[in-house]
Design a protein around this motif. Sequence first.
Motif, PDB file in Angstrom:
ATOM      1  N   GLY A 170       0.816  -1.207   0.000  1.00  0.00           N
ATOM      2  CA  GLY A 170       0.000   0.000   0.000  1.00  0.00           C
ATOM      3  C   GLY A 170       0.850   1.258   0.000  1.00  0.00           C
ATOM      4  O   GLY A 170       0.544   2.234  -0.689  1.00  0.00           O
ATOM      5  N   LEU A 171       1.933   1.248   0.768  1.00  0.00           N
ATOM      6  CA  LEU A 171       2.838   2.394   0.791  1.00  0.00           C
ATOM      7  C   LEU A 171       3.505   2.597  -0.567  1.00  0.00           C
ATOM      8  O   LEU A 171       3.711   3.741  -1.009  1.00  0.00           O
ATOM      9  N   SER A 172       3.816   1.498  -1.244  1.00  0.00           N
ATOM     10  CA  SER A 172       4.414   1.604  -2.579  1.00  0.00           C
ATOM     11  C   SER A 172       3.418   2.181  -3.573  1.00  0.00           C
ATOM     12  O   SER A 172       3.781   2.988  -4.440  1.00  0.00           O
ATOM     13  N   MET A 173       2.152   1.789  -3.464  1.00  0.00           N
ATOM     14  CA  MET A 173       1.113   2.348  -4.340  1.00  0.00           C
ATOM     15  C   MET A 173       0.991   3.849  -4.134  1.00  0.00           C
ATOM     16  O   MET A 173       0.885   4.618  -5.092  1.00  0.00           O
ATOM     17  N   LEU A 174       0.992   4.266  -2.873  1.00  0.00           N
ATOM     18  CA  LEU A 174       0.873   5.687  -2.577  1.00  0.00           C
ATOM     19  C   LEU A 174       2.063   6.463  -3.128  1.00  0.00           C
ATOM     20  O   LEU A 174       1.908   7.573  -3.650  1.00  0.00           O
ATOM     21  N   PRO A 180       0.605   9.448  -5.827  1.00  0.00           N
ATOM     22  CA  PRO A 180       0.425  10.270  -4.631  1.00  0.00           C
ATOM     23  C   PRO A 180      -0.783  11.196  -4.647  1.00  0.00           C
ATOM     24  O   PRO A 180      -1.292  11.553  -3.585  1.00  0.00           O
ATOM     25  N   VAL A 181      -1.249  11.612  -5.825  1.00  0.00           N
ATOM     26  CA  VAL A 181      -2.311  12.621  -5.889  1.00  0.00           C
ATOM     27  C   VAL A 181      -3.697  11.998  -5.799  1.00  0.00           C
ATOM     28  O   VAL A 181      -4.512  12.370  -4.940  1.00  0.00           O
ATOM     29  N   PHE A 182      -3.999  11.050  -6.675  1.00  0.00           N
ATOM     30  CA  PHE A 182      -5.342  10.464  -6.727  1.00  0.00           C
ATOM     31  C   PHE A 182      -5.381   8.998  -6.305  1.00  0.00           C
ATOM     32  O   PHE A 182      -6.451   8.396  -6.267  1.00  0.00           O
ATOM     33  N   GLY A 183      -4.243   8.399  -5.996  1.00  0.00           N
ATOM     34  CA  GLY A 183      -4.237   7.002  -5.616  1.00  0.00           C
ATOM     35  C   GLY A 183      -4.538   6.100  -6.794  1.00  0.00           C
ATOM     36  O   GLY A 183      -4.558   6.533  -7.951  1.00  0.00           O
ATOM     37  N   VAL A 184      -4.797   4.838  -6.508  1.00  0.00           N
ATOM     38  CA  VAL A 184      -5.085   3.870  -7.570  1.00  0.00           C
ATOM     39  C   VAL A 184      -6.576   3.754  -7.850  1.00  0.00           C
ATOM     40  O   VAL A 184      -6.988   3.026  -8.754  1.00  0.00           O
ATOM     41  N   GLY A 185      -7.408   4.465  -7.070  1.00  0.00           N
ATOM     42  CA  GLY A 185      -8.848   4.432  -7.291  1.00  0.00           C
ATOM     43  C   GLY A 185      -9.569   3.628  -6.226  1.00  0.00           C
ATOM     44  O   GLY A 185      -9.038   2.611  -5.741  1.00  0.00           O
ATOM     45  N   PRO A 186     -10.763   4.050  -5.816  1.00  0.00           N
ATOM     46  CA  PRO A 186     -11.534   3.342  -4.783  1.00  0.00           C
ATOM     47  C   PRO A 186     -11.785   1.886  -5.144  1.00  0.00           C
ATOM     48  O   PRO A 186     -12.234   1.574  -6.253  1.00  0.00           O
ATOM     49  N   VAL A 204      -7.240   3.939   2.383  1.00  0.00           N
ATOM     50  CA  VAL A 204      -7.736   5.233   1.908  1.00  0.00           C
ATOM     51  C   VAL A 204      -6.621   6.017   1.222  1.00  0.00           C
ATOM     52  O   VAL A 204      -6.814   6.584   0.145  1.00  0.00           O
ATOM     53  N   PHE A 205      -5.448   6.047   1.827  1.00  0.00           N
ATOM     54  CA  PHE A 205      -4.326   6.766   1.220  1.00  0.00           C
ATOM     55  C   PHE A 205      -3.933   6.130  -0.111  1.00  0.00           C
ATOM     56  O   PHE A 205      -3.696   6.828  -1.097  1.00  0.00           O
ATOM     57  N   ALA A 206      -3.858   4.800  -0.154  1.00  0.00           N
ATOM     58  CA  ALA A 206      -3.443   4.118  -1.381  1.00  0.00           C
ATOM     59  C   ALA A 206      -4.465   4.298  -2.496  1.00  0.00           C
ATOM     60  O   ALA A 206      -4.089   4.423  -3.672  1.00  0.00           O
ATOM     61  N   GLU A 207      -5.752   4.334  -2.157  1.00  0.00           N
ATOM     62  CA  GLU A 207      -6.791   4.398  -3.183  1.00  0.00           C
ATOM     63  C   GLU A 207      -7.244   5.817  -3.506  1.00  0.00           C
ATOM     64  O   GLU A 207      -7.800   6.049  -4.580  1.00  0.00           O
ATOM     65  N   SER A 208      -7.026   6.772  -2.588  1.00  0.00           N
ATOM     66  CA  SER A 208      -7.494   8.143  -2.814  1.00  0.00           C
ATOM     67  C   SER A 208      -6.367   9.164  -2.884  1.00  0.00           C
ATOM     68  O   SER A 208      -6.626  10.338  -3.141  1.00  0.00           O
ATOM     69  N   GLY A 209      -5.136   8.745  -2.634  1.00  0.00           N
ATOM     70  CA  GLY A 209      -4.020   9.674  -2.676  1.00  0.00           C
ATOM     71  C   GLY A 209      -3.826  10.406  -1.362  1.00  0.00           C
ATOM     72  O   GLY A 209      -4.571  10.235  -0.396  1.00  0.00           O
ATOM     73  N   ILE A 210      -2.807  11.240  -1.331  1.00  0.00           N
ATOM     74  CA  ILE A 210      -2.445  11.944  -0.098  1.00  0.00           C
ATOM     75  C   ILE A 210      -3.563  12.877   0.358  1.00  0.00           C
ATOM     76  O   ILE A 210      -3.919  12.903   1.540  1.00  0.00           O
ATOM     77  N   PHE A 211      -4.125  13.644  -0.574  1.00  0.00           N
ATOM     78  CA  PHE A 211      -5.157  14.605  -0.181  1.00  0.00           C
ATOM     79  C   PHE A 211      -6.399  13.888   0.351  1.00  0.00           C
ATOM     80  O   PHE A 211      -6.955  14.262   1.387  1.00  0.00           O
ATOM     81  N   GLY A 212      -6.831  12.858  -0.363  1.00  0.00           N
ATOM     82  CA  GLY A 212      -7.986  12.094   0.114  1.00  0.00           C
ATOM     83  C   GLY A 212      -7.733  11.469   1.466  1.00  0.00           C
ATOM     84  O   GLY A 212      -8.604  11.465   2.342  1.00  0.00           O
ATOM     85  N   GLY A 213      -6.519  10.946   1.670  1.00  0.00           N
ATOM     86  CA  GLY A 213      -6.181  10.338   2.952  1.00  0.00           C
ATOM     87  C   GLY A 213      -6.169  11.339   4.091  1.00  0.00           C
ATOM     88  O   GLY A 213      -6.658  11.057   5.189  1.00  0.00           O
ATOM     89  N   VAL A 214      -5.618  12.530   3.827  1.00  0.00           N
ATOM     90  CA  VAL A 214      -5.572  13.569   4.861  1.00  0.00           C
ATOM     91  C   VAL A 214      -6.979  14.033   5.228  1.00  0.00           C
ATOM     92  O   VAL A 214      -7.303  14.193   6.419  1.00  0.00           O
ATOM     93  N   PHE A 215      -7.828  14.251   4.222  1.00  0.00           N
ATOM     94  CA  PHE A 215      -9.205  14.677   4.502  1.00  0.00           C
ATOM     95  C   PHE A 215      -9.946  13.613   5.309  1.00  0.00           C
ATOM     96  O   PHE A 215     -10.696  13.929   6.237  1.00  0.00           O
ATOM     97  N   PHE A 216      -9.726  12.341   4.976  1.00  0.00           N
ATOM     98  CA  PHE A 216     -10.361  11.254   5.714  1.00  0.00           C
ATOM     99  C   PHE A 216      -9.862  11.226   7.150  1.00  0.00           C
ATOM    100  O   PHE A 216     -10.657  11.061   8.095  1.00  0.00           O
TER     101      PHE A 216
END
Length: 398
Positions: A264-268, A272-278, A303-315
Amino acid sequence: MAFFLLCLTIFIMFFQPAEVWPILEKYQPLRNSAIFALLGYIFSRKHNKEPFFAEKVNWYFLLFVVMQVLSASLLWLGGGIEAFNLWLRLGIVYFLITQSVVDENKVRSIAAVIVFAVAYLSYYSISKYVVVYMPGIRAGGFGWYSNPNDIAIILVSVIPLALLLANTAGSFVSKTIYLGLAGMFAFNILFTGSRNGLLGLLAVGVLSLYFSERMPKLFRAILFAGLLAGVFAVGITNVLSRSDLNALSGDSSSENRIEQWKVGLSMLKDHPVFGVGPGEFTTYVRQYGGIPGMQPHNTLLQVFAESGIFGGVFFLLLVSYPLVYLIRMKNISGKSNNSIAAMLYKFICSSLAGFCVCAFFSNRYQFYILYVLIALAVAVKQNLLNPAGWTELDANIS
């Protein structure tokens, strides 16, 4: 009528009538009831005086949803539409809770709706897996909660709501009913063979009993002793009866999760921006040398891997803010910290904390209960607790 429609939607959300009676699936009861609830609110004259975006937590919710939809849309247009439809249903319920729950009775009403809706799920699980118990067979449910870990998460999250109702009930009969339901949920968790379920049960048990100030100390001590006996004598025994385990840790299941966390960390790192998708973690996991088809078993990492850094931070901000308020409530001036509203807030946050404990070893960030609990916490904080005290607390946290 508007609030009744909201309660009906929440009941459908957790009772899952389309799973109980599959013939109802074509009518999409959850989507349609959510639409009617929104229309009922629009045409109702009883609106919350506080703007929805006056609360920063609601901004985090919206921004997280936006990142989810954008991440899904980058994969293919249909994925974005599917994600939008999911979050639209959840968003309507989230919005209506924050805007409609303006008194303590409404908080208790929603808690009761959830508890009774989940009661059938627990009854189904006990009657199917526990009554005819066989060692190694893990108790599950149906629909969203068919997996043993998933039914453990929802039951852990609902136990504090049942105890909230028991603490605020006016009659002995009502108290007994809600205590009985909380006991049934806890009993059910013991047979799921879920390690994170047992951790969550201990967490909500300790928090809920600590906040049950209206119960005699001796009675709380007896309940706590029963909780410990159940977890260590029954729950752990059932965990160790699983064919894939020979210890509580250090097994292949635990090691595989650590491997997936690294993936998951490698995916992020690569997205980094949008992740790999929900929902796409398992699609990409093979490319990173992970275990094919296996989820990350860590909600925050997923959440970070699938939504990216911004999505993860907001979550992360969305989930953590209600708990931060709970921790800092001792700094509130006035009597609001000892009010019924404060008690409601504490039990709601106990449910949220229980979900987070389970979610650390699971991957269910799209579960409805998470966002219903956050919406309830926001509503109680905004509409019921002492405004002056919370203004002071806002300043301290900011």
